[in-house]
Design a protein around this motif. Structure first.
Motif, PDB file in Angstrom:
ATOM      1  N   LEU A 114     -18.051  42.853  78.934  1.00  0.00           N
ATOM      2  CA  LEU A 114     -16.641  42.480  78.875  1.00  0.00           C
ATOM      3  C   LEU A 114     -15.837  43.169  79.974  1.00  0.00           C
ATOM      4  CD1 LEU A 114     -15.917  42.525  75.018  1.00  0.00           C
ATOM      5  CD2 LEU A 114     -16.086  40.539  76.524  1.00  0.00           C
ATOM      6  N   MET A 115     -16.130  44.428  80.228  1.00  0.00           N
ATOM      7  CA  MET A 115     -15.411  45.153  81.278  1.00  0.00           C
ATOM      8  C   MET A 115     -15.747  44.589  82.655  1.00  0.00           C
ATOM      9  SD  MET A 115     -13.406  47.391  79.940  1.00  0.00           S
ATOM     10  CE  MET A 115     -13.031  48.355  81.399  1.00  0.00           C
ATOM     11  N   ASP A 116     -17.002  44.247  82.886  1.00  0.00           N
ATOM     12  CA  ASP A 116     -17.380  43.659  84.181  1.00  0.00           C
ATOM     13  C   ASP A 116     -16.682  42.325  84.399  1.00  0.00           C
ATOM     14  OD1 ASP A 116     -18.979  45.822  84.672  1.00  0.00           O
ATOM     15  OD2 ASP A 116     -20.851  44.837  84.068  1.00  0.00           O
ATOM     16  N   ALA A 117     -16.584  41.517  83.340  1.00  0.00           N
ATOM     17  CA  ALA A 117     -15.895  40.234  83.454  1.00  0.00           C
ATOM     18  C   ALA A 117     -14.406  40.431  83.739  1.00  0.00           C
ATOM     19  CB  ALA A 117     -16.075  39.431  82.168  1.00  0.00           C
ATOM     20  N   ALA A 118     -13.800  41.410  83.085  1.00  0.00           N
ATOM     21  CA  ALA A 118     -12.376  41.680  83.328  1.00  0.00           C
ATOM     22  C   ALA A 118     -12.145  42.190  84.748  1.00  0.00           C
ATOM     23  CB  ALA A 118     -11.869  42.703  82.312  1.00  0.00           C
ATOM     24  N   HIS A 119     -13.062  43.007  85.251  1.00  0.00           N
ATOM     25  CA  HIS A 119     -12.933  43.498  86.632  1.00  0.00           C
ATOM     26  C   HIS A 119     -13.054  42.359  87.638  1.00  0.00           C
ATOM     27  CE1 HIS A 119     -14.184  47.816  85.321  1.00  0.00           C
ATOM     28  NE2 HIS A 119     -12.878  47.634  85.261  1.00  0.00           N
ATOM     29  N   LEU A 120     -13.938  41.406  87.354  1.00  0.00           N
ATOM     30  CA  LEU A 120     -14.087  40.270  88.252  1.00  0.00           C
ATOM     31  C   LEU A 120     -12.817  39.431  88.311  1.00  0.00           C
ATOM     32  CD1 LEU A 120     -17.723  39.070  87.442  1.00  0.00           C
ATOM     33  CD2 LEU A 120     -16.905  40.141  89.553  1.00  0.00           C
ATOM     34  N   LEU A 121     -12.050  39.441  87.215  1.00  0.00           N
ATOM     35  CA  LEU A 121     -10.800  38.684  87.173  1.00  0.00           C
ATOM     36  C   LEU A 121      -9.614  39.482  87.706  1.00  0.00           C
ATOM     37  CD1 LEU A 121     -11.242  36.949  83.693  1.00  0.00           C
ATOM     38  CD2 LEU A 121     -11.491  35.917  85.954  1.00  0.00           C
TER      39      LEU A 121
END
Length: 262
Positions: free
Chosen positions: A165-172
């Motif tokens: 979830l954190m990696d996905a948020a960082h990508l956004l």
């Protein structure tokens, strides 16, 4: 067909055990609403006099409110400290989780009576004299609630896969703390609420620390119950039933939220 008698037998055993556990509580409830009950199988009459007397007594209401304030204060402190700690451990230092599981159980390794004696020596005098004040109870209750909250929220973090979830948020384009507040924290809402309610039910019943560290100087509900043990049996029964109903309500809410989360 052979499984039906076995299933019936299991149900009978479970309901029989449930009835055995419920019977003393039912007897206490009947006594709390009886006018008198001595030489007969059933009460001579029914009344709500004892509940009205209980819930209109200022001392009881004050003890009830003070118990709630101490428990809520301890849980707020635990929430403020445990959520950032869990995020840092599980996201940045996942190998520390094993060590934290050991450290978090240390409050249960020392009996409350022994802890109380040490706290009386440490905070009984001097610049940090807190004996007899609610602040020392807040600190004690914080250590009691910590293991419950840590385990419940840790299980929730493992279920949502915090790193993905954190990696996905960082990508956004979200920063780490923005992702933690807007992505991770909402996913922990039910787990946090369940842990808070269960911890509250446990803390609300705590007696040893409250009796030894503050006593009647900051009378909680458990201390009040102990002090009123020599009063009218009907009044004491009404007090026990009211206390049990309050704890049962919080436990039931926590179990329902836990079931919905599953």
């Amino acid at each position: 067909m052979s499984t039906k008698p076995a299933a019936l037998y299991h149900r009978i055993v479970v309901w029989a055990l449930f009835a055995m556990l419920l019977l003393p509580l039912l007897g206490t409830f009947l006594y709390s609403i009886s006018t008198s009950w001595s030489a007969t199988v059933l009460p001579d009459g029914l009344t709500l006099k004892w509940y009205i007397q209980l819930w209109t007594e200022p001392r009881f209401l004050n003890a009830f409110l003070q118990s709630i304030l101490v428990c809520v204060g301890a849980l707020l402190l635990a929430t403020v400290l445990i959520l950032p700690l869990l995020f840092v451990v599980h996201y940045h230092f996942p190998k520390l989780d094993g060590l934290m599981n050991v450290l978090i159980l240390l409050p249960f390794a020392v009996p409350p009576v022994v802890s109380s004696v040490g706290l009386l020596q440490l905070y009984g005098s001097g610049p940090l004299a807190m004996t007899g004040t609610p602040w020392i109870l807040v600190g004690c209750y914080f250590t009691i609630a910590l293991p419950f909250m840590y385990r419940a929220i840790t299980n929730n973090l493992l279920a949502i896969n915090i790193r993905d979830l954190m990696d996905a948020a960082h990508l956004l384009g979200a920063s780490t703390w923005k992702a933690a507040l807007l992505v991770i924290l909402p996913n922990l809402r039910k787990g946090l609420v369940v842990s808070l309610l269960l911890s509250f039910s446990f803390l609300f019943a705590e007696f040893v620390f409250a009796n030894l560290l503050v006593g009647t100087r900051y009378e909680t509900l458990q201390v009040y119950l102990n002090n009123m043990r020599n009063s009218s049996g009907h009044f004491s029964s009404a007090l026990v039933i009211s206390y049990f109903f309050f704890v049962l309500m919080f436990t039931w809410i926590a179990n329902r939220l836990n079931r919905d989360r599953g």
